[in-house]
Design a protein around this motif. Structure first.
Motif, PDB file in Angstrom:
ATOM      1  N   VAL A   7       0.873  -1.176   0.000  1.00  0.00           N
ATOM      2  CA  VAL A   7       0.000   0.000   0.000  1.00  0.00           C
ATOM      3  C   VAL A   7       0.912   1.229   0.000  1.00  0.00           C
ATOM      4  O   VAL A   7       1.687   1.431   0.940  1.00  0.00           O
ATOM      5  CB  VAL A   7      -0.937   0.036   1.229  1.00  0.00           C
ATOM      6  N   THR A   8       0.819   2.043  -1.042  1.00  0.00           N
ATOM      7  CA  THR A   8       1.652   3.258  -1.080  1.00  0.00           C
ATOM      8  C   THR A   8       0.960   4.383  -0.312  1.00  0.00           C
ATOM      9  O   THR A   8      -0.276   4.420  -0.214  1.00  0.00           O
ATOM     10  CB  THR A   8       1.939   3.706  -2.532  1.00  0.00           C
ATOM     11  N   GLY A   9       1.773   5.271   0.239  1.00  0.00           N
ATOM     12  CA  GLY A   9       1.212   6.401   0.998  1.00  0.00           C
ATOM     13  C   GLY A   9       0.437   5.937   2.217  1.00  0.00           C
ATOM     14  O   GLY A   9      -0.567   6.539   2.587  1.00  0.00           O
ATOM     15  N   ALA A  10       0.935   4.874   2.863  1.00  0.00           N
ATOM     16  CA  ALA A  10       0.171   4.259   3.957  1.00  0.00           C
ATOM     17  C   ALA A  10       0.607   4.736   5.338  1.00  0.00           C
ATOM     18  O   ALA A  10       0.205   4.175   6.349  1.00  0.00           O
ATOM     19  CB  ALA A  10       0.263   2.737   3.873  1.00  0.00           C
ATOM     20  N   ALA A  11       1.434   5.792   5.390  1.00  0.00           N
ATOM     21  CA  ALA A  11       1.879   6.297   6.690  1.00  0.00           C
ATOM     22  C   ALA A  11       0.779   7.052   7.429  1.00  0.00           C
ATOM     23  O   ALA A  11       0.896   7.326   8.615  1.00  0.00           O
ATOM     24  CB  ALA A  11       3.096   7.208   6.509  1.00  0.00           C
ATOM     25  N   ARG A  12      -0.297   7.402   6.725  1.00  0.00           N
ATOM     26  CA  ARG A  12      -1.413   8.110   7.374  1.00  0.00           C
ATOM     27  C   ARG A  12      -2.662   8.015   6.489  1.00  0.00           C
ATOM     28  O   ARG A  12      -2.607   7.453   5.382  1.00  0.00           O
ATOM     29  CB  ARG A  12      -1.055   9.564   7.646  1.00  0.00           C
ATOM     30  N   GLY A  13      -3.749   8.570   6.985  1.00  0.00           N
ATOM     31  CA  GLY A  13      -4.962   8.753   6.180  1.00  0.00           C
ATOM     32  C   GLY A  13      -5.552   7.457   5.633  1.00  0.00           C
ATOM     33  O   GLY A  13      -5.551   6.409   6.295  1.00  0.00           O
ATOM     34  N   LEU A  14      -6.058   7.550   4.409  1.00  0.00           N
ATOM     35  CA  LEU A  14      -6.726   6.397   3.809  1.00  0.00           C
ATOM     36  C   LEU A  14      -5.782   5.223   3.614  1.00  0.00           C
ATOM     37  O   LEU A  14      -6.182   4.072   3.775  1.00  0.00           O
ATOM     38  CB  LEU A  14      -7.296   6.790   2.435  1.00  0.00           C
ATOM     39  N   GLY A  15      -4.539   5.518   3.244  1.00  0.00           N
ATOM     40  CA  GLY A  15      -3.568   4.433   3.035  1.00  0.00           C
ATOM     41  C   GLY A  15      -3.386   3.626   4.308  1.00  0.00           C
ATOM     42  O   GLY A  15      -3.336   2.381   4.284  1.00  0.00           O
ATOM     43  N   GLU A  16      -3.313   4.332   5.437  1.00  0.00           N
ATOM     44  CA  GLU A  16      -3.166   3.654   6.726  1.00  0.00           C
ATOM     45  C   GLU A  16      -4.398   2.767   6.987  1.00  0.00           C
ATOM     46  O   GLU A  16      -4.261   1.609   7.400  1.00  0.00           O
ATOM     47  CB  GLU A  16      -2.999   4.689   7.842  1.00  0.00           C
ATOM     48  N   ALA A  17      -5.589   3.313   6.732  1.00  0.00           N
ATOM     49  CA  ALA A  17      -6.818   2.535   6.964  1.00  0.00           C
ATOM     50  C   ALA A  17      -6.867   1.304   6.053  1.00  0.00           C
ATOM     51  O   ALA A  17      -7.292   0.219   6.473  1.00  0.00           O
ATOM     52  CB  ALA A  17      -8.045   3.415   6.723  1.00  0.00           C
ATOM     53  N   ILE A  18      -6.408   1.459   4.828  1.00  0.00           N
ATOM     54  CA  ILE A  18      -6.392   0.328   3.884  1.00  0.00           C
ATOM     55  C   ILE A  18      -5.384  -0.723   4.364  1.00  0.00           C
ATOM     56  O   ILE A  18      -5.665  -1.925   4.356  1.00  0.00           O
ATOM     57  CB  ILE A  18      -6.057   0.833   2.460  1.00  0.00           C
ATOM     58  N   ALA A  19      -4.209  -0.253   4.801  1.00  0.00           N
ATOM     59  CA  ALA A  19      -3.193  -1.183   5.311  1.00  0.00           C
ATOM     60  C   ALA A  19      -3.728  -1.955   6.519  1.00  0.00           C
ATOM     61  O   ALA A  19      -3.548  -3.171   6.636  1.00  0.00           O
ATOM     62  CB  ALA A  19      -1.922  -0.416   5.683  1.00  0.00           C
ATOM     63  N   ARG A  20      -4.416  -1.236   7.406  1.00  0.00           N
ATOM     64  CA  ARG A  20      -5.002  -1.887   8.603  1.00  0.00           C
ATOM     65  C   ARG A  20      -5.999  -2.959   8.196  1.00  0.00           C
ATOM     66  O   ARG A  20      -6.036  -4.055   8.745  1.00  0.00           O
ATOM     67  CB  ARG A  20      -5.752  -0.859   9.460  1.00  0.00           C
ATOM     68  N   ARG A  21      -6.859  -2.626   7.233  1.00  0.00           N
ATOM     69  CA  ARG A  21      -7.892  -3.578   6.808  1.00  0.00           C
ATOM     70  C   ARG A  21      -7.258  -4.828   6.178  1.00  0.00           C
ATOM     71  O   ARG A  21      -7.632  -5.961   6.501  1.00  0.00           O
ATOM     72  CB  ARG A  21      -8.845  -2.878   5.828  1.00  0.00           C
ATOM     73  N   LEU A  22      -6.267  -4.616   5.301  1.00  0.00           N
ATOM     74  CA  LEU A  22      -5.649  -5.773   4.640  1.00  0.00           C
ATOM     75  C   LEU A  22      -4.889  -6.629   5.658  1.00  0.00           C
ATOM     76  O   LEU A  22      -4.916  -7.863   5.587  1.00  0.00           O
ATOM     77  CB  LEU A  22      -4.732  -5.311   3.495  1.00  0.00           C
ATOM     78  N   ALA A  23      -4.238  -5.972   6.624  1.00  0.00           N
ATOM     79  CA  ALA A  23      -3.532  -6.727   7.681  1.00  0.00           C
ATOM     80  C   ALA A  23      -4.542  -7.522   8.507  1.00  0.00           C
ATOM     81  O   ALA A  23      -4.307  -8.695   8.834  1.00  0.00           O
ATOM     82  CB  ALA A  23      -2.733  -5.777   8.564  1.00  0.00           C
ATOM     83  N   ALA A  24      -5.686  -6.891   8.817  1.00  0.00           N
ATOM     84  CA  ALA A  24      -6.720  -7.590   9.606  1.00  0.00           C
ATOM     85  C   ALA A  24      -7.268  -8.784   8.825  1.00  0.00           C
ATOM     86  O   ALA A  24      -7.674  -9.789   9.414  1.00  0.00           O
ATOM     87  CB  ALA A  24      -7.850  -6.631   9.951  1.00  0.00           C
ATOM     88  N   ASP A  25      -7.269  -8.685   7.507  1.00  0.00           N
ATOM     89  CA  ASP A  25      -7.740  -9.789   6.662  1.00  0.00           C
ATOM     90  C   ASP A  25      -6.676 -10.879   6.499  1.00  0.00           C
ATOM     91  O   ASP A  25      -6.909 -11.868   5.808  1.00  0.00           O
ATOM     92  CB  ASP A  25      -8.149  -9.262   5.276  1.00  0.00           C
ATOM     93  N   GLY A  26      -5.479 -10.656   7.067  1.00  0.00           N
ATOM     94  CA  GLY A  26      -4.459 -11.708   7.074  1.00  0.00           C
ATOM     95  C   GLY A  26      -3.321 -11.521   6.089  1.00  0.00           C
ATOM     96  O   GLY A  26      -2.469 -12.406   5.944  1.00  0.00           O
ATOM     97  N   ASP A  27      -3.284 -10.383   5.408  1.00  0.00           N
ATOM     98  CA  ASP A  27      -2.204 -10.153   4.440  1.00  0.00           C
ATOM     99  C   ASP A  27      -0.919  -9.716   5.131  1.00  0.00           C
ATOM    100  O   ASP A  27      -0.950  -9.054   6.174  1.00  0.00           O
ATOM    101  CB  ASP A  27      -2.597  -9.058   3.435  1.00  0.00           C
ATOM    102  N   ARG A  28       0.208 -10.045   4.523  1.00  0.00           N
ATOM    103  CA  ARG A  28       1.483  -9.401   4.881  1.00  0.00           C
ATOM    104  C   ARG A  28       1.457  -8.048   4.175  1.00  0.00           C
ATOM    105  O   ARG A  28       1.319  -8.000   2.939  1.00  0.00           O
ATOM    106  CB  ARG A  28       2.633 -10.258   4.354  1.00  0.00           C
ATOM    107  N   VAL A  29       1.578  -6.962   4.960  1.00  0.00           N
ATOM    108  CA  VAL A  29       1.387  -5.641   4.348  1.00  0.00           C
ATOM    109  C   VAL A  29       2.676  -4.824   4.400  1.00  0.00           C
ATOM    110  O   VAL A  29       3.297  -4.681   5.456  1.00  0.00           O
ATOM    111  CB  VAL A  29       0.256  -4.859   5.051  1.00  0.00           C
ATOM    112  N   LEU A  30       3.059  -4.283   3.255  1.00  0.00           N
ATOM    113  CA  LEU A  30       4.180  -3.351   3.188  1.00  0.00           C
ATOM    114  C   LEU A  30       3.629  -1.937   3.151  1.00  0.00           C
ATOM    115  O   LEU A  30       2.811  -1.609   2.272  1.00  0.00           O
ATOM    116  CB  LEU A  30       5.037  -3.612   1.943  1.00  0.00           C
TER     117      LEU A  30
END
Ligand SMILES: NC(=O)c1ccc[n+]([C@@H]2O[C@H](COP(=O)([O-])OP(=O)(O)OC[C@H]3O[C@@H](n4cnc5c(N)ncnc54)[C@H](O)[C@@H]3O)[C@@H](O)[C@H]2O)c1
Length: 236
Positions: A7-30
């Motif tokens: 997930v690019t631009g994931a240090a804050r905002g929507l990117g962070e929320a997307i990273a959280r969701r994918l991690a919660a779904d079990g993905d390894r997230v960068l």
């Protein structure tokens, strides 16, 4: 085995929320961001991996791929958002907004898409915006232009990759609560809210849920689409 999601631009905002969701779904997230410190803070919470990354740079994308290995999901989320009137945008700002938002998304589709094509599977989700679909949105011309172009780019990349098990879709949010919207002047925000029929800002989780769907196995027959997450601001 866990999927690898970037997930690019994931240090804050929507990117962070997307990273959280994918991690919660079990993905390894960068968590790939220009802001390494912010990316590290998010990564620490998610047991994800922070990567210093500049979406404008081809070399940076190549280095990212070396770190990531095989990528199953790419979310091109990083962007530079500038609210400025047409005549106040200088040429350097125009170029950098286009380089961040559009070239960044193009490079992600090209570099990571090529790897996905070779492996015969993958999901790419690009963040567009209602600003790219409708000139009534309060925003800068450079930002809106980049977001309109991302919708066209999404269709082209989807066509190129359709026979290879790789889907490419876009999500087009309207104003979503978060650090970017917090910078908008109160009177401007009020005007914005009047244009959203559901009468409120969107929530980051609502965008993350749309991204998670498009990134899922279940969405294999959806490609080249733009999913509107806009509270009814634009119905088409
Ligand atoms: N927030 C909204 O209301 C809204 C509405 C419609 C669309 N969007 C889109 O959603 C996405 C996220 O928006 P947001 O409001 O969370 O943005 P934001 O400004 O809060 O965060 C953007 C992130 O991208 C990073 N970034 C900037 N330039 C970069 C670069 N060159 N390389 C790597 N990272 C870089 C920043 O460091 C930051 O962490 C964007 O594509 C935006 O256009 C947002």
């Amino acid at each position: 085995m866990a999927r690898t999601a970037v997930v690019t631009g994931a240090a804050r905002g929507l990117g962070e929320a997307i990273a959280r969701r994918l991690a919660a779904d079990g993905d390894r997230v960068l968590i790939a961001d220009l802001n390494l410190e912010g990316a590290e803070a998010v990564a620490a919470e998610l047991a994800g991996e922070a990567v210093e990354h500049d979406v404008r740079s081809l070399e940076s994308w190549e280095r990212l791929l070396e770190t990531a290995g095989d990528v199953d999901v790419l979310v091109n989320n990083a962007a530079r958002t500038e609210f400025r009137s047409f005549w106040e945008i200088d040429v350097d700002e125009w170029d950098d907004v286009l380089a961040t938002n559009l070239r960044g998304t193009y490079l992600g589709c090209r570099v990571v898409g090529a790897q996905m094509r070779e492996r015969g599977s993958g999901r790419i989700v690009n963040l567009a915006s209602v600003a790219g679909q409708n000139s009534r949105a309060v925003t800068g011309a450079h930002y809106a232009t980049s977001k309109a172009a991302i919708i066209a780019l999404t269709r082209h990349a989807a066509t190129e990759l359709a026979g290879s098990g790789v889907t490419v879709n876009a999500v087009a949010p309207a104003a979503i609560d978060g650090p970017m919207v917090a910078t908008v002047a109160p009177e401007r925000l009020e005007a914005m809210l009047k244009t959203i029929p559901v009468g409120r800002l969107g929530q980051p989780d609502e965008v993350a849920a749309a991204v998670a769907y498009l990134a899922s196995e279940a969405a294999g027959f959806v490609t080249g689409a733009t999913l509107d997450v806009n509270g009814g601001m634009l119905m088409r």
